[in-house]
Write a protein that holds these residues in place. Structure first.
Motif, PDB file in Angstrom:
ATOM      1  N   PHE A  14       0.586  -0.903   0.080  1.00 57.72           N
ATOM      2  CA  PHE A  14       0.303   0.140   0.166  1.00 57.72           C
ATOM      3  C   PHE A  14       1.099   1.169  -0.138  1.00 57.72           C
ATOM      4  CE2 PHE A  14      -2.975  -3.500   1.286  1.00 57.72           C
ATOM      5  CZ  PHE A  14      -4.077  -2.971   1.092  1.00 57.72           C
ATOM      6  N   GLU A  15       0.662   2.381  -0.468  1.00 61.45           N
ATOM      7  CA  GLU A  15       1.458   3.778  -0.665  1.00 61.45           C
ATOM      8  C   GLU A  15       0.172   4.775  -1.495  1.00 61.45           C
ATOM      9  OE1 GLU A  15       4.619   3.959  -4.252  1.00 61.45           O
ATOM     10  OE2 GLU A  15       4.495   1.675  -3.703  1.00 61.45           O
ATOM     11  N   PRO A  16       0.699   6.213  -1.623  1.00 58.67           N
ATOM     12  CA  PRO A  16       0.012   6.886  -2.006  1.00 58.67           C
ATOM     13  C   PRO A  16       0.340   6.883  -3.225  1.00 58.67           C
ATOM     14  CG  PRO A  16       1.436   7.977  -0.118  1.00 58.67           C
ATOM     15  CD  PRO A  16       1.796   6.506  -0.741  1.00 58.67           C
ATOM     16  N   THR A  17      -1.183   7.806  -3.662  1.00 58.13           N
ATOM     17  CA  THR A  17      -0.778   7.787  -5.582  1.00 58.13           C
ATOM     18  C   THR A  17      -0.272   9.158  -5.272  1.00 58.13           C
ATOM     19  OG1 THR A  17      -2.927   9.367  -4.761  1.00 58.13           O
ATOM     20  CG2 THR A  17      -3.679   7.026  -5.414  1.00 58.13           C
ATOM     21  N   PHE A  18      -0.248   9.466  -6.793  1.00 55.58           N
ATOM     22  CA  PHE A  18      -0.346  10.556  -6.900  1.00 55.58           C
ATOM     23  C   PHE A  18      -1.002  11.551  -6.023  1.00 55.58           C
ATOM     24  CE2 PHE A  18       1.354   9.530 -11.677  1.00 55.58           C
ATOM     25  CZ  PHE A  18       3.073   9.553 -11.207  1.00 55.58           C
ATOM     26  N   LEU A  19      -0.209  13.473  -6.010  1.00 56.48           N
ATOM     27  CA  LEU A  19      -1.480  14.204  -5.052  1.00 56.48           C
ATOM     28  C   LEU A  19      -2.290  14.207  -5.956  1.00 56.48           C
ATOM     29  CD1 LEU A  19       1.783  15.259  -2.914  1.00 56.48           C
ATOM     30  CD2 LEU A  19      -0.213  14.121  -1.984  1.00 56.48           C
ATOM     31  N   THR A  24      -3.912  17.763 -11.904  1.00 54.15           N
ATOM     32  CA  THR A  24      -4.684  19.554 -12.515  1.00 54.15           C
ATOM     33  C   THR A  24      -3.793  20.871 -12.728  1.00 54.15           C
ATOM     34  OG1 THR A  24      -4.676  19.907 -10.123  1.00 54.15           O
ATOM     35  CG2 THR A  24      -6.953  18.591 -11.288  1.00 54.15           C
ATOM     36  N   ASP A  25      -2.487  20.783 -11.776  1.00 58.20           N
ATOM     37  CA  ASP A  25      -1.732  22.040 -12.044  1.00 58.20           C
ATOM     38  C   ASP A  25      -0.388  21.945 -13.098  1.00 58.20           C
ATOM     39  OD1 ASP A  25      -0.415  23.924 -10.339  1.00 58.20           O
ATOM     40  OD2 ASP A  25       1.292  22.824 -10.843  1.00 58.20           O
ATOM     41  N   GLU A 346     -11.824  10.382 -17.289  1.00 56.72           N
ATOM     42  CA  GLU A 346     -12.207  11.362 -17.596  1.00 56.72           C
ATOM     43  C   GLU A 346     -13.435  11.740 -15.721  1.00 56.72           C
ATOM     44  OE1 GLU A 346     -14.589  12.279 -20.631  1.00 56.72           O
ATOM     45  OE2 GLU A 346     -12.964  12.625 -21.800  1.00 56.72           O
ATOM     46  N   TRP A 347     -14.009  10.538 -15.638  1.00 55.28           N
ATOM     47  CA  TRP A 347     -14.489  10.658 -14.465  1.00 55.28           C
ATOM     48  C   TRP A 347     -13.179  10.524 -13.202  1.00 55.28           C
ATOM     49  CZ3 TRP A 347     -16.464   5.102 -14.434  1.00 55.28           C
ATOM     50  CH2 TRP A 347     -17.821   4.641 -15.514  1.00 55.28           C
ATOM     51  N   ALA A 348     -12.472   9.987 -13.170  1.00 59.19           N
ATOM     52  CA  ALA A 348     -10.982  10.632 -12.531  1.00 59.19           C
ATOM     53  C   ALA A 348     -10.845  11.643 -12.563  1.00 59.19           C
ATOM     54  CB  ALA A 348      -9.938   9.139 -12.786  1.00 59.19           C
ATOM     55  N   GLN A 349     -10.176  11.945 -13.746  1.00 60.15           N
ATOM     56  CA  GLN A 349      -9.891  13.716 -13.628  1.00 60.15           C
ATOM     57  C   GLN A 349     -10.516  14.628 -12.771  1.00 60.15           C
ATOM     58  OE1 GLN A 349      -7.558  14.573 -15.132  1.00 60.15           O
ATOM     59  NE2 GLN A 349      -7.858  16.993 -14.596  1.00 60.15           N
ATOM     60  N   GLN A 350     -11.657  13.858 -12.166  1.00 60.46           N
ATOM     61  CA  GLN A 350     -13.051  15.027 -12.429  1.00 60.46           C
ATOM     62  C   GLN A 350     -13.070  15.129 -10.794  1.00 60.46           C
ATOM     63  OE1 GLN A 350     -17.055  14.359 -13.975  1.00 60.46           O
ATOM     64  NE2 GLN A 350     -16.235  14.612 -16.290  1.00 60.46           N
ATOM     65  N   GLY A 351     -13.143  13.825 -10.527  1.00 60.38           N
ATOM     66  CA  GLY A 351     -12.204  13.969  -8.947  1.00 60.38           C
ATOM     67  C   GLY A 351     -11.319  13.877  -8.329  1.00 60.38           C
ATOM     68  N   ASN A 352     -10.035  14.075  -8.982  1.00 58.72           N
ATOM     69  CA  ASN A 352      -9.138  14.662  -8.988  1.00 58.72           C
ATOM     70  C   ASN A 352      -9.011  16.641  -8.498  1.00 58.72           C
ATOM     71  OD1 ASN A 352      -6.902  12.124 -11.038  1.00 58.72           O
ATOM     72  ND2 ASN A 352      -7.770  11.719  -8.915  1.00 58.72           N
ATOM     73  N   GLU A 353      -9.927  16.833  -8.842  1.00 54.22           N
ATOM     74  CA  GLU A 353      -9.676  18.006  -8.907  1.00 54.22           C
ATOM     75  C   GLU A 353     -10.722  19.329  -7.804  1.00 54.22           C
ATOM     76  OE1 GLU A 353     -11.834  19.643 -12.764  1.00 54.22           O
ATOM     77  OE2 GLU A 353      -9.451  18.940 -14.154  1.00 54.22           O
ATOM     78  N   SER A 354     -10.676  17.821  -7.167  1.00 54.87           N
ATOM     79  CA  SER A 354     -11.549  18.222  -6.166  1.00 54.87           C
ATOM     80  C   SER A 354     -10.716  18.380  -4.616  1.00 54.87           C
ATOM     81  CB  SER A 354     -12.722  16.882  -5.032  1.00 54.87           C
ATOM     82  OG  SER A 354     -12.775  17.071  -3.876  1.00 54.87           O
ATOM     83  N   ARG A 355     -11.145  19.389  -3.465  1.00 55.04           N
ATOM     84  CA  ARG A 355     -10.670  19.989  -3.012  1.00 55.04           C
ATOM     85  C   ARG A 355      -9.829  19.132  -1.840  1.00 55.04           C
ATOM     86  NH1 ARG A 355     -13.530  25.335   0.235  1.00 55.04           N
ATOM     87  NH2 ARG A 355     -13.956  25.046  -2.396  1.00 55.04           N
ATOM     88  N   VAL A 356     -10.642  17.811  -1.848  1.00 49.92           N
ATOM     89  CA  VAL A 356     -10.652  16.485  -1.369  1.00 49.92           C
ATOM     90  C   VAL A 356      -9.938  15.900  -1.184  1.00 49.92           C
ATOM     91  CG1 VAL A 356     -12.918  16.954   0.155  1.00 49.92           C
ATOM     92  CG2 VAL A 356     -12.420  15.382  -1.590  1.00 49.92           C
ATOM     93  N   TYR A 357      -8.961  16.114  -2.534  1.00 56.73           N
ATOM     94  CA  TYR A 357      -8.170  15.164  -2.785  1.00 56.73           C
ATOM     95  C   TYR A 357      -6.986  15.221  -2.944  1.00 56.73           C
ATOM     96  CZ  TYR A 357      -6.652  10.379  -5.158  1.00 56.73           C
ATOM     97  OH  TYR A 357      -6.674   9.238  -5.998  1.00 56.73           O
ATOM     98  N   GLU A 358      -6.516  16.662  -2.845  1.00 59.21           N
ATOM     99  CA  GLU A 358      -5.589  16.844  -2.348  1.00 59.21           C
ATOM    100  C   GLU A 358      -3.947  16.714  -2.074  1.00 59.21           C
ATOM    101  OE1 GLU A 358      -5.978  21.251  -0.305  1.00 59.21           O
ATOM    102  OE2 GLU A 358      -7.012  22.113  -1.561  1.00 59.21           O
ATOM    103  N   SER A 359      -4.543  15.643  -1.156  1.00 58.95           N
ATOM    104  CA  SER A 359      -3.127  14.665  -0.220  1.00 58.95           C
ATOM    105  C   SER A 359      -3.076  12.946  -1.123  1.00 58.95           C
ATOM    106  CB  SER A 359      -3.768  14.745   0.761  1.00 58.95           C
ATOM    107  OG  SER A 359      -4.757  14.136   1.442  1.00 58.95           O
ATOM    108  N   GLY A 360      -4.330  13.196  -3.047  1.00 60.27           N
ATOM    109  CA  GLY A 360      -4.573  11.892  -2.734  1.00 60.27           C
ATOM    110  C   GLY A 360      -4.808  10.758  -2.380  1.00 60.27           C
ATOM    111  N   GLY A 361      -4.478   9.808  -2.497  1.00 64.72           N
ATOM    112  CA  GLY A 361      -5.674   8.229  -2.852  1.00 64.72           C
ATOM    113  C   GLY A 361      -4.232   6.898  -2.421  1.00 64.72           C
TER     114      GLY A 361
END
Length: 385
Positions: A14-19, A24-25, A346-361
């Protein structure tokens, strides 16, 4: 050939995803373009796309446009799509033919040699003066190499050769059976995906999603069938990744919508190979799917932080195409599967733009190939600019 126990190797964790911001940046995207895309070998296309002198196709990579063409001498050269007079685009069309292999600017008719990129003529301008010389004006070229019918390009003039970068062996126990250099394009499609390029490559690196979003593909190659990976004769290098093989459902003959055989298998395949589809990944942007009677290739090109163009190619033996044997079954399965993939990205891109995904998954052990891709990207970004 090894079979993964439980679906992933023992070292997976288990490890973090990209932030979130890495998807998005705009500044992060620009750094990736400069540090990764401008410094590595990229799969530009196939030699049969430019069979005749003057034939060309263009490639768009972020703001850069490139021309890949067949020259007067029969070689294939690639140039930045920029006139050295006042910066006009030389070719606006995606494909076409430049008469006799000369590149002529549509703006002021400056004409360049397709083989060397040197300026041949500039209307109403002397070829030689104290201040100007046609001999000293030249298009900016891009390193171009051919490998088994594929055209590869690299915008870094100091990069190692294609062979050095991939450490290609003289003989592969699997790949060589497909005789890639003699295959031909039966169909091409271009897809526009409104998602960051990394999401597309992540998606291609795992089949955790297959049972959910690929009902057609899962019917013929069930994701719960044993998966094989890393043949000992195929180098698992920094760029070239052999992802492995998936098996057909028992009783089916081919990887298509109904599992039926419409063409004979490639002549060099063993019986055990006919019941599998093999996958090769080339970081950062392409993969090759090798079925028993066709090959599907996808190459992804980032246009913006949230926009990627994908070019898909379906390859068959010349005999299949000359005899007009049916090929639509092969096209349909990967056209449908690709569109399902791009929608999920495209679903993932939309979710990645959320403030709650700033630290990734979270990447799970079953996402181990996605983790390898993340490590590759981060390593490239840490290298000196």
């Amino acid at each position: 050939m090894k079979t993964i126990e439980g679906g992933w190797p023992k070292e997976a964790k288990f490890e973090p995803t990209f932030l979130g911001y890495e998807y998005t940046d705009q500044d992060s995207f620009r750094k990736e373009v400069e540090q990764i895309w401008m410094k590595t070998w990229l799969l530009a296309g196939r030699i049969e796309e430019v069979p005749n002198v003057g034939d060309y196709f263009t490639i768009q990579l972020e703001k850069e446009s490139l021309i890949c063409m067949r020259t007067q001498e029969g070689s294939i050269q690639t140039y930045y799509n920029v006139c050295m007079h006042r910066g006009s685009r030389l070719c606006e069309e995606g494909t076409g033919n430049m008469s006799k292999g000369y590149i002529t600017c549509p703006y002021h008719s400056w004409m360049y040699d397709g083989e060397t990129g040197k300026l041949l003529s500039a209307p109403n301008i002397p070829r030689e003066t104290e201040e100007f010389s046609c001999e000293k004006v030249q298009l900016h070229s891009v390193r171009t190499e051919i490998w088994d019918g594929y055209i590869w390009i690299n915008m870094d003039p100091n990069a190692p050769s294609l062979e050095e970068s991939f450490r290609l062996p003289e003989s592969w126990s699997i790949y060589e059976k497909y005789d890639m250099k003699n295959l031909r394009i039966g169909s091409q499609k271009t897809y526009t995906v409104h998602a960051n390029w990394k999401l597309l490559m992540e998606n291609a690196s795992e089949c955790y999603h297959c049972g959910n979003i690929h009902p057609e593909l899962s019917r013929v190659t069930p994701p719960n069938r044993p998966r094989q990976w890393i043949d000992k004769n195929i180098p698992d290098t920094e760029v070239l990744k052999h992802v492995g093989a998936m098996e057909l459902k028992p009783g089916l003959e081919r990887v298509n919508l109904d599992g039926k055989a419409y063409r004979p298998p490639f002549p060099n395949l063993k019986e055990e190979d006919v019941s599998k589809i093999y996958y090769l990944h080339f970081f950062p942007h392409s993969y090759i799917c090798m079925a028993s009677d066709y090959v599907f290739v996808a190459a992804m090109w980032p246009i913006d932080v949230d926009k990627t163009i994908v070019k898909g190619y379906w390859l068959f033996t010349p005999e299949v195409l000359e005899n007009k044997e049916p090929i639509q079954d092969a096209i349909d399965i990967w056209d449908i599967t690709s569109k399902e993939d791009w929608e999920a990205c495209e679903w993932a891109q939309q979710g990645n733009e959320s403030r709650v995904y700033e630290s990734g998954g979270i990447l799970t052990p079953i996402d181990w190939r996605v983790a390898k891709f993340k490590h590759y990207v981060h390593k490239k970004l840490e290298e000196p600019f």
